[in-house]
Design a protein around this motif. Structure first.
Motif, PDB file in Angstrom:
ATOM      1  N   THR A 242       0.835  -1.200   0.000  1.00 40.14           N
ATOM      2  CA  THR A 242       0.000   0.000   0.000  1.00 40.14           C
ATOM      3  C   THR A 242       0.868   1.247   0.000  1.00 40.14           C
ATOM      4  O   THR A 242       0.580   2.225  -0.695  1.00 40.14           O
ATOM      5  N   LEU A 243       1.952   1.223   0.756  1.00 33.95           N
ATOM      6  CA  LEU A 243       2.874   2.361   0.772  1.00 33.95           C
ATOM      7  C   LEU A 243       3.555   2.540  -0.584  1.00 33.95           C
ATOM      8  O   LEU A 243       3.738   3.659  -1.052  1.00 33.95           O
ATOM      9  N   LEU A 244       3.924   1.436  -1.217  1.00 36.96           N
ATOM     10  CA  LEU A 244       4.571   1.516  -2.536  1.00 36.96           C
ATOM     11  C   LEU A 244       3.650   2.103  -3.596  1.00 36.96           C
ATOM     12  O   LEU A 244       4.108   2.790  -4.510  1.00 36.96           O
ATOM     13  N   SER A 245       2.360   1.850  -3.488  1.00 38.85           N
ATOM     14  CA  SER A 245       1.427   2.322  -4.508  1.00 38.85           C
ATOM     15  C   SER A 245       1.004   3.770  -4.287  1.00 38.85           C
ATOM     16  O   SER A 245       0.274   4.317  -5.104  1.00 38.85           O
ATOM     17  N   HIS A 246       1.468   4.366  -3.191  1.00 40.59           N
ATOM     18  CA  HIS A 246       1.128   5.755  -2.840  1.00 40.59           C
ATOM     19  C   HIS A 246      -0.376   5.946  -2.634  1.00 40.59           C
ATOM     20  O   HIS A 246      -0.919   7.000  -2.926  1.00 40.59           O
ATOM     21  N   TYR A 247      -1.028   4.903  -2.160  1.00 38.68           N
ATOM     22  CA  TYR A 247      -2.456   5.001  -1.853  1.00 38.68           C
ATOM     23  C   TYR A 247      -2.603   5.911  -0.641  1.00 38.68           C
ATOM     24  O   TYR A 247      -1.891   5.750   0.350  1.00 38.68           O
ATOM     25  N   PRO A 248      -3.503   6.891  -0.679  1.00 36.85           N
ATOM     26  CA  PRO A 248      -3.553   7.916   0.375  1.00 36.85           C
ATOM     27  C   PRO A 248      -4.191   7.465   1.686  1.00 36.85           C
ATOM     28  O   PRO A 248      -4.307   8.264   2.600  1.00 36.85           O
ATOM     29  N   ALA A 249      -4.568   6.225   1.783  1.00 34.76           N
ATOM     30  CA  ALA A 249      -5.186   5.738   3.019  1.00 34.76           C
ATOM     31  C   ALA A 249      -4.405   4.530   3.516  1.00 34.76           C
ATOM     32  O   ALA A 249      -3.683   3.878   2.756  1.00 34.76           O
ATOM     33  N   THR A 250      -4.560   4.226   4.793  1.00 39.53           N
ATOM     34  CA  THR A 250      -3.917   3.030   5.329  1.00 39.53           C
ATOM     35  C   THR A 250      -4.653   1.805   4.813  1.00 39.53           C
ATOM     36  O   THR A 250      -5.764   1.890   4.296  1.00 39.53           O
ATOM     37  N   PHE A 251      -4.035   0.652   4.961  1.00 32.32           N
ATOM     38  CA  PHE A 251      -4.645  -0.583   4.482  1.00 32.32           C
ATOM     39  C   PHE A 251      -5.981  -0.836   5.170  1.00 32.32           C
ATOM     40  O   PHE A 251      -6.976  -1.154   4.512  1.00 32.32           O
ATOM     41  N   ILE A 252      -6.028  -0.680   6.482  1.00 30.83           N
ATOM     42  CA  ILE A 252      -7.269  -0.912   7.228  1.00 30.83           C
ATOM     43  C   ILE A 252      -8.335   0.096   6.813  1.00 30.83           C
ATOM     44  O   ILE A 252      -9.495  -0.263   6.608  1.00 30.83           O
ATOM     45  N   GLU A 253      -7.956   1.358   6.687  1.00 29.24           N
ATOM     46  CA  GLU A 253      -8.906   2.392   6.287  1.00 29.24           C
ATOM     47  C   GLU A 253      -9.466   2.104   4.889  1.00 29.24           C
ATOM     48  O   GLU A 253     -10.663   2.292   4.648  1.00 29.24           O
ATOM     49  N   SER A 254      -8.621   1.632   4.001  1.00 30.19           N
ATOM     50  CA  SER A 254      -9.099   1.345   2.650  1.00 30.19           C
ATOM     51  C   SER A 254     -10.062   0.157   2.646  1.00 30.19           C
ATOM     52  O   SER A 254     -10.994   0.119   1.853  1.00 30.19           O
ATOM     53  N   GLN A 255      -9.852  -0.798   3.536  1.00 32.61           N
ATOM     54  CA  GLN A 255     -10.748  -1.944   3.601  1.00 32.61           C
ATOM     55  C   GLN A 255     -12.091  -1.590   4.224  1.00 32.61           C
ATOM     56  O   GLN A 255     -13.092  -2.264   3.994  1.00 32.61           O
ATOM     57  N   LEU A 256     -12.115  -0.529   5.019  1.00 33.80           N
ATOM     58  CA  LEU A 256     -13.346  -0.127   5.691  1.00 33.80           C
ATOM     59  C   LEU A 256     -14.027   1.054   5.005  1.00 33.80           C
ATOM     60  O   LEU A 256     -14.976   1.606   5.546  1.00 33.80           O
ATOM     61  N   SER A 257     -13.560   1.452   3.834  1.00 34.09           N
ATOM     62  CA  SER A 257     -14.180   2.556   3.098  1.00 34.09           C
ATOM     63  C   SER A 257     -15.325   2.018   2.263  1.00 34.09           C
ATOM     64  O   SER A 257     -15.119   1.249   1.328  1.00 34.09           O
ATOM     65  N   PHE A 258     -16.531   2.423   2.621  1.00 32.98           N
ATOM     66  CA  PHE A 258     -17.702   1.947   1.897  1.00 32.98           C
ATOM     67  C   PHE A 258     -18.344   3.053   1.075  1.00 32.98           C
ATOM     68  O   PHE A 258     -19.386   2.856   0.490  1.00 32.98           O
ATOM     69  N   SER A 259     -17.734   4.211   1.043  1.00 32.56           N
ATOM     70  CA  SER A 259     -18.298   5.348   0.330  1.00 32.56           C
ATOM     71  C   SER A 259     -17.659   5.443  -1.056  1.00 32.56           C
ATOM     72  O   SER A 259     -16.431   5.519  -1.185  1.00 32.56           O
ATOM     73  N   GLY A 260     -18.502   5.453  -2.071  1.00 35.01           N
ATOM     74  CA  GLY A 260     -18.000   5.558  -3.441  1.00 35.01           C
ATOM     75  C   GLY A 260     -17.175   6.799  -3.690  1.00 35.01           C
ATOM     76  O   GLY A 260     -16.079   6.713  -4.255  1.00 35.01           O
TER      77      GLY A 260
ATOM     78  N   LYS B 120     -13.243   6.865  -4.847  1.00 34.93           N
ATOM     79  CA  LYS B 120     -12.874   7.550  -6.097  1.00 34.93           C
ATOM     80  C   LYS B 120     -11.836   8.634  -5.840  1.00 34.93           C
ATOM     81  O   LYS B 120     -10.901   8.812  -6.627  1.00 34.93           O
ATOM     82  N   SER B 121     -11.965   9.365  -4.709  1.00 36.64           N
ATOM     83  CA  SER B 121     -10.976  10.401  -4.408  1.00 36.64           C
ATOM     84  C   SER B 121      -9.614   9.782  -4.104  1.00 36.64           C
ATOM     85  O   SER B 121      -8.585  10.360  -4.450  1.00 36.64           O
ATOM     86  N   HIS B 122      -9.604   8.608  -3.468  1.00 37.62           N
ATOM     87  CA  HIS B 122      -8.328   7.925  -3.199  1.00 37.62           C
ATOM     88  C   HIS B 122      -7.633   7.575  -4.501  1.00 37.62           C
ATOM     89  O   HIS B 122      -6.437   7.804  -4.661  1.00 37.62           O
ATOM     90  N   PHE B 123      -8.377   6.979  -5.439  1.00 36.34           N
ATOM     91  CA  PHE B 123      -7.769   6.591  -6.705  1.00 36.34           C
ATOM     92  C   PHE B 123      -7.378   7.797  -7.538  1.00 36.34           C
ATOM     93  O   PHE B 123      -6.377   7.771  -8.250  1.00 36.34           O
ATOM     94  N   LYS B 124      -8.166   8.879  -7.432  1.00 41.76           N
ATOM     95  CA  LYS B 124      -7.821  10.093  -8.173  1.00 41.76           C
ATOM     96  C   LYS B 124      -6.502  10.661  -7.668  1.00 41.76           C
ATOM     97  O   LYS B 124      -5.630  11.050  -8.443  1.00 41.76           O
ATOM     98  N   GLU B 125      -6.334  10.669  -6.351  1.00 43.51           N
ATOM     99  CA  GLU B 125      -5.083  11.191  -5.761  1.00 43.51           C
ATOM    100  C   GLU B 125      -3.910  10.257  -6.077  1.00 43.51           C
ATOM    101  O   GLU B 125      -2.797  10.719  -6.313  1.00 43.51           O
ATOM    102  N   MET B 126      -4.156   8.963  -6.105  1.00 45.03           N
ATOM    103  CA  MET B 126      -3.098   7.993  -6.369  1.00 45.03           C
ATOM    104  C   MET B 126      -2.628   8.071  -7.818  1.00 45.03           C
ATOM    105  O   MET B 126      -1.448   7.875  -8.094  1.00 45.03           O
TER     106      MET B 126
END
Length: 67
Positions: free
Chosen positions: A37-55, A59-65
């Motif tokens: 997750t750190l290598l991919s520069h994803y703006p959220a932690t692994f746990i936070e990304s697994q618990l994100s249920f909002s579209g 989308k904002s995470h992937f846009k920033e990444m």
């Protein structure tokens, strides 16, 4: 369905070892996922990304990444 086999298999000792092994594998896999997750520069932690249920949040995470 014949479930009598599970009365004596696995033994309590083997069950204990399998539980310990499972926790060790769990932590190793978690560390690998955090690193990737750190290598991919994803703006959220692994746990936070697994618990994100909002579209919109996802989308904002992937846009920033992708920038």
């Amino acid at each position: 369905m014949d479930l009598k086999k599970f009365d004596d298999w696995p033994s309590p000792k083997a069950t204990k070892r399998l539980i310990y092994l499972g926790f060790i594998v769990l932590w190793i896999n978690f560390a690998i996922m955090v690193y990737l997750t750190l290598l991919s520069h994803y703006p959220a932690t692994f746990i936070e990304s697994q618990l994100s249920f909002s579209g919109p949040v996802i989308k904002s995470h992937f846009k920033e990444m992708s920038t």
